[in-house]
Scaffold this motif. Structure first.
Motif, PDB file in Angstrom:
ATOM      1  N   ASP A   1       0.848  -1.197   0.000  1.00 16.98           N
ATOM      2  CA  ASP A   1       0.000   0.000   0.000  1.00 16.98           C
ATOM      3  C   ASP A   1       0.878   1.240   0.000  1.00 16.98           C
ATOM      4  OD1 ASP A   1      -2.331  -1.507   0.200  1.00 16.98           O
ATOM      5  OD2 ASP A   1      -2.382  -1.398   2.388  1.00 16.98           O
ATOM      6  N   LEU A   2       0.620   2.136  -0.931  1.00 17.98           N
ATOM      7  CA  LEU A   2       1.153   3.498  -0.871  1.00 17.98           C
ATOM      8  C   LEU A   2      -0.059   4.379  -0.606  1.00 17.98           C
ATOM      9  CD1 LEU A   2       3.721   3.494  -3.830  1.00 17.98           C
ATOM     10  CD2 LEU A   2       4.130   3.033  -1.404  1.00 17.98           C
ATOM     11  N   LYS A   3      -0.346   4.597   0.653  1.00 18.95           N
ATOM     12  CA  LYS A   3      -1.633   5.144   1.061  1.00 18.95           C
ATOM     13  C   LYS A   3      -1.811   6.606   0.683  1.00 18.95           C
ATOM     14  CE  LYS A   3      -2.015   1.795   4.823  1.00 18.95           C
ATOM     15  NZ  LYS A   3      -3.248   1.096   4.423  1.00 18.95           N
ATOM     16  N   ALA A   4      -0.716   7.322   0.570  1.00 19.54           N
ATOM     17  CA  ALA A   4      -0.723   8.721   0.167  1.00 19.54           C
ATOM     18  C   ALA A   4       0.722   9.136  -0.018  1.00 19.54           C
ATOM     19  CB  ALA A   4      -1.400   9.603   1.217  1.00 19.54           C
ATOM     20  N   PHE A   5       0.941  10.257  -0.682  1.00 19.44           N
ATOM     21  CA  PHE A   5       2.293  10.773  -0.829  1.00 19.44           C
ATOM     22  C   PHE A   5       2.474  11.954   0.116  1.00 19.44           C
ATOM     23  CE2 PHE A   5       5.961  12.196  -3.575  1.00 19.44           C
ATOM     24  CZ  PHE A   5       6.706  11.052  -3.363  1.00 19.44           C
ATOM     25  N   SER A   6       2.117  11.695   1.389  1.00 20.90           N
ATOM     26  CA  SER A   6       2.098  12.752   2.396  1.00 20.90           C
ATOM     27  C   SER A   6       2.392  12.161   3.767  1.00 20.90           C
ATOM     28  CB  SER A   6       0.724  13.438   2.407  1.00 20.90           C
ATOM     29  OG  SER A   6       0.489  14.116   3.608  1.00 20.90           O
ATOM     30  N   ASP A   7       3.435  12.662   4.417  1.00 17.24           N
ATOM     31  CA  ASP A   7       3.725  12.196   5.766  1.00 17.24           C
ATOM     32  C   ASP A   7       2.627  12.623   6.725  1.00 17.24           C
ATOM     33  OD1 ASP A   7       5.817  10.818   7.446  1.00 17.24           O
ATOM     34  OD2 ASP A   7       5.599  12.686   8.569  1.00 17.24           O
ATOM     35  N   ASP A   8       2.012  13.769   6.453  1.00 15.41           N
ATOM     36  CA  ASP A   8       0.922  14.250   7.296  1.00 15.41           C
ATOM     37  C   ASP A   8      -0.236  13.246   7.296  1.00 15.41           C
ATOM     38  OD1 ASP A   8      -0.192  16.504   8.910  1.00 15.41           O
ATOM     39  OD2 ASP A   8      -1.687  16.538   7.309  1.00 15.41           O
ATOM     40  N   PHE A   9      -0.562  12.707   6.123  1.00 13.80           N
ATOM     41  CA  PHE A   9      -1.609  11.675   6.027  1.00 13.80           C
ATOM     42  C   PHE A   9      -1.223  10.462   6.862  1.00 13.80           C
ATOM     43  CE2 PHE A   9      -3.282   7.749   4.368  1.00 13.80           C
ATOM     44  CZ  PHE A   9      -4.591   8.020   4.025  1.00 13.80           C
ATOM     45  N   TYR A  10      -0.008   9.976   6.699  1.00 16.54           N
ATOM     46  CA  TYR A  10       0.424   8.788   7.431  1.00 16.54           C
ATOM     47  C   TYR A  10       0.368   9.012   8.941  1.00 16.54           C
ATOM     48  CZ  TYR A  10       1.775   5.547   3.743  1.00 16.54           C
ATOM     49  OH  TYR A  10       1.732   4.637   2.700  1.00 16.54           O
ATOM     50  N   ARG A  11       0.779  10.181   9.405  1.00 13.83           N
ATOM     51  CA  ARG A  11       0.774  10.450  10.843  1.00 13.83           C
ATOM     52  C   ARG A  11      -0.645  10.539  11.397  1.00 13.83           C
ATOM     53  NH1 ARG A  11       2.009  15.041  12.210  1.00 13.83           N
ATOM     54  NH2 ARG A  11       2.390  16.074  10.229  1.00 13.83           N
ATOM     55  N   LYS A  12      -1.515  11.267  10.701  1.00 13.67           N
ATOM     56  CA  LYS A  12      -2.856  11.527  11.219  1.00 13.67           C
ATOM     57  C   LYS A  12      -3.818  10.359  11.014  1.00 13.67           C
ATOM     58  CE  LYS A  12      -2.691  16.574  10.688  1.00 13.67           C
ATOM     59  NZ  LYS A  12      -3.261  17.752   9.981  1.00 13.67           N
TER      60      LYS A  12
ATOM     61  N   HIS B   1       4.656   6.802   9.422  1.00 13.06           N
ATOM     62  CA  HIS B   1       5.333   7.787   8.577  1.00 13.06           C
ATOM     63  C   HIS B   1       5.469   7.244   7.164  1.00 13.06           C
ATOM     64  CE1 HIS B   1       6.394  10.651  11.749  1.00 13.06           C
ATOM     65  NE2 HIS B   1       6.625   9.600  12.513  1.00 13.06           N
ATOM     66  N   LEU B   2       5.577   8.143   6.210  1.00 16.89           N
ATOM     67  CA  LEU B   2       5.661   7.770   4.801  1.00 16.89           C
ATOM     68  C   LEU B   2       7.029   7.211   4.407  1.00 16.89           C
ATOM     69  CD1 LEU B   2       4.792   7.786   1.789  1.00 16.89           C
ATOM     70  CD2 LEU B   2       5.406  10.228   1.732  1.00 16.89           C
ATOM     71  N   GLN B   3       8.107   7.844   4.825  1.00 18.57           N
ATOM     72  CA  GLN B   3       9.431   7.519   4.288  1.00 18.57           C
ATOM     73  C   GLN B   3       9.815   6.048   4.465  1.00 18.57           C
ATOM     74  OE1 GLN B   3      11.062   9.573   2.341  1.00 18.57           O
ATOM     75  NE2 GLN B   3      12.643   8.050   1.954  1.00 18.57           N
ATOM     76  N   PRO B   4       9.564   5.418   5.624  1.00 11.98           N
ATOM     77  CA  PRO B   4       9.921   3.996   5.736  1.00 11.98           C
ATOM     78  C   PRO B   4       9.195   3.102   4.734  1.00 11.98           C
ATOM     79  CG  PRO B   4       9.591   4.954   7.906  1.00 11.98           C
ATOM     80  CD  PRO B   4       9.107   5.966   6.917  1.00 11.98           C
TER      81      PRO B   4
ATOM     82  N   LEU C   1      -5.599   3.632  -2.066  1.00 11.32           N
ATOM     83  CA  LEU C   1      -7.028   3.833  -1.869  1.00 11.32           C
ATOM     84  C   LEU C   1      -7.278   5.340  -1.911  1.00 11.32           C
ATOM     85  CD1 LEU C   1      -9.700   2.266  -1.142  1.00 11.32           C
ATOM     86  CD2 LEU C   1      -9.236   2.940   1.229  1.00 11.32           C
ATOM     87  N   VAL C   2      -8.063   5.781  -2.867  1.00 13.79           N
ATOM     88  CA  VAL C   2      -8.288   7.213  -3.074  1.00 13.79           C
ATOM     89  C   VAL C   2      -9.508   7.650  -2.266  1.00 13.79           C
ATOM     90  CG1 VAL C   2      -8.689   9.021  -4.781  1.00 13.79           C
ATOM     91  CG2 VAL C   2      -7.247   7.043  -5.365  1.00 13.79           C
ATOM     92  N   ILE C   3      -9.269   8.466  -1.236  1.00 12.73           N
ATOM     93  CA  ILE C   3     -10.325   8.871  -0.293  1.00 12.73           C
ATOM     94  C   ILE C   3     -10.726  10.308  -0.569  1.00 12.73           C
ATOM     95  CG2 ILE C   3     -10.965   9.036   2.131  1.00 12.73           C
ATOM     96  CD1 ILE C   3      -8.577   7.180   2.760  1.00 12.73           C
TER      97      ILE C   3
ATOM     98  N   LEU D   1       3.197  11.011  -6.520  1.00 14.72           N
ATOM     99  CA  LEU D   1       3.352   9.603  -6.158  1.00 14.72           C
ATOM    100  C   LEU D   1       3.657   8.760  -7.390  1.00 14.72           C
ATOM    101  CD1 LEU D   1       3.147   7.223  -4.202  1.00 14.72           C
ATOM    102  CD2 LEU D   1       0.662   7.242  -4.538  1.00 14.72           C
ATOM    103  N   ILE D   2       2.937   8.995  -8.457  1.00 10.65           N
ATOM    104  CA  ILE D   2       3.155   8.234  -9.697  1.00 10.65           C
ATOM    105  C   ILE D   2       4.568   8.467 -10.218  1.00 10.65           C
ATOM    106  CG2 ILE D   2       2.447   8.026 -12.120  1.00 10.65           C
ATOM    107  CD1 ILE D   2      -0.437   8.876 -11.007  1.00 10.65           C
ATOM    108  N   ARG D   3       5.004   9.712 -10.211  1.00 17.11           N
ATOM    109  CA  ARG D   3       6.368  10.013 -10.666  1.00 17.11           C
ATOM    110  C   ARG D   3       7.401   9.304  -9.784  1.00 17.11           C
ATOM    111  NH1 ARG D   3       4.116  15.431 -11.347  1.00 17.11           N
ATOM    112  NH2 ARG D   3       3.962  15.918 -13.590  1.00 17.11           N
ATOM    113  N   TRP D   4       7.150   9.267  -8.472  1.00 21.49           N
ATOM    114  CA  TRP D   4       8.087   8.596  -7.581  1.00 21.49           C
ATOM    115  C   TRP D   4       8.179   7.115  -7.933  1.00 21.49           C
ATOM    116  CZ3 TRP D   4       8.227   4.462  -4.382  1.00 21.49           C
ATOM    117  CH2 TRP D   4       9.360   4.350  -3.555  1.00 21.49           C
ATOM    118  N   VAL D   5       7.057   6.471  -8.170  1.00 23.49           N
ATOM    119  CA  VAL D   5       7.058   5.048  -8.525  1.00 23.49           C
ATOM    120  C   VAL D   5       7.804   4.820  -9.831  1.00 23.49           C
ATOM    121  CG1 VAL D   5       5.594   3.119  -9.258  1.00 23.49           C
ATOM    122  CG2 VAL D   5       4.996   4.433  -7.213  1.00 23.49           C
ATOM    123  N   ILE D   6       7.539   5.638 -10.830  1.00 21.36           N
ATOM    124  CA  ILE D   6       8.218   5.488 -12.114  1.00 21.36           C
ATOM    125  C   ILE D   6       9.726   5.613 -11.954  1.00 21.36           C
ATOM    126  CG2 ILE D   6       8.566   6.581 -14.370  1.00 21.36           C
ATOM    127  CD1 ILE D   6       5.547   7.274 -14.326  1.00 21.36           C
TER     128      ILE D   6
END
Length: 336
Positions: A178-189, A194-197, A217-219, A232-237
């Protein structure tokens, strides 16, 4: 009681777990964030070793994995506990359960492999709750499974440490993260993490030769900004490769996140279209009926390679790992 792997002893009978990126320091008599790794007298125990909450024979597409052993069945197991606290969790009744209230049955690694073979499955998937925290059990079962010619799959939130992932690598073939979001704020809240790990583990898994597919999952109103999804897509590519299948799934209200509606199908289609424009070869739509992005299309000539309806699939113009029409090589695993 089964002694855990991936931990070190500290002073005063404390231990530090190195299995997931929380790296919990656990006092004597306590457990980690996951709820299932407990310290007793300075020894860390994996308390759910061999304890199963859910068992099923699923199409591999249900994981979802579209480019790993497509069209086959996967023997699927889950237990209890999780190292995340996602507010929208669809399996919260087991991911947030404790042993005192959960319905569990015992299943040895050997018996799990036997059941997978007897049911005609091509692989074993550890799923439903977070498999990272089931480390010792999946390692033992997966090692046997690979020796019997079975594929192996983690359906994971990706919060595993590099050292734990390297220990699994001889037996783990597919890493559905799962790449739940490209935001550490999302992962924390939303997740308590956290996103980076997660990003780092995906890169490590890729480097270890695992097949990788991602799910987002797009919320609505939470992680659906097109600019963030493009990043996020660019990061994956750039980091996992343009041939990495990315699944963008529609949200439906669940658990603690019932204050918003389902994701419009049109938004999922728009994200998939934009992903193709950015150079992603295989974007897929999830939880969207009759979408053109259910199918696998040759990125070179547009031929229909695999046709899907829900969790069923039909091979059309895919010849092992290349397009029959133009000969384009397709990033896909056909054999365990």
């Amino acid at each position: 009681m089964h002694e855990a792997r991936q931990y070190t002893r500290k002073e005063k009978n404390a231990v530090q777990c190195s299995l997931c990126s929380h790296r919990c320091t656990i006092a004597d008599g306590k457990h980690g964030i996951c709820g299932v790794r407990e310290n007793t007298g300075g020894t860390l125990y994996a308390t759910t070793y061999g304890l199963v909450s859910a068992e099923a024979v699923d199409p591999i597409e249900k994981k979802p994995l579209y480019h790993y052993l497509p069209g086959t069945l996967s023997y699927s197991l889950g237990s209890i506990g999780c190292n995340f606290r996602c507010e929208h969790c669809q399996n919260w009744h087991i991911s947030q359960a404790d042993r005192a209230h959960a319905r569990l049955f015992s299943l040895s690694p050997e018996e799990g492999v036997s059941r997978a073979l007897a049911s005609g499955c091509a692989s074993i998937s550890w799923t439903y709750n977070e498999p990272t925290i089931w480390h010792e059990y999946t390692l033992d079962m997966g090692t046997i499974a690979r020796s019997k010619g079975l594929g192996t799959c983690y359906v994971t939130n990706g919060y595993i440490t590099e050292e734990a992932l390297r220990e699994l690598s001889p037996m783990l073939a597919a890493y559905r993260v799962d790449l739940k979001a490209f935001s550490d704020d999302f992962y924390r809240k939303v997740c308590g993490a956290h996103l980076q790990p997660v990003l780092e583990s995906a890169v490590v898994a890729k480097g270890l030769g695992m097949h990788i597919e991602t799910v987002t999952l797009v919320i609505p109103g939470v992680n659906d900004r097109i600019e963030d999804l493009e990043a996020l897509i660019r990061w994956v590519i750039e980091n996992l490769g343009p041939g990495t299948p990315m699944h963008f799934s529609a949200f439906h209200p669940d658990y603690k996140m019932t204050d918003r509606g389902a994701t419009p199908a049109a938004l999922i289609e728009k994200i998939c279209s934009r992903a193709m424009e950015l150079g992603l070869r295989f974007p897929y739509a999830g939880n969207v009926a009759r979408s053109r992005f259910e199918n696998t299309i040759c990125p070179a000539c547009g031929a229909l390679l695999i046709e899907r309806r829900g969790f069923s699939s039909r091979m059309v113009d895919l010849d092992d790992r290349q397009c029959r029409k133009c000969g384009e090589k397709i990033e896909i695993v056909r054999h365990a």
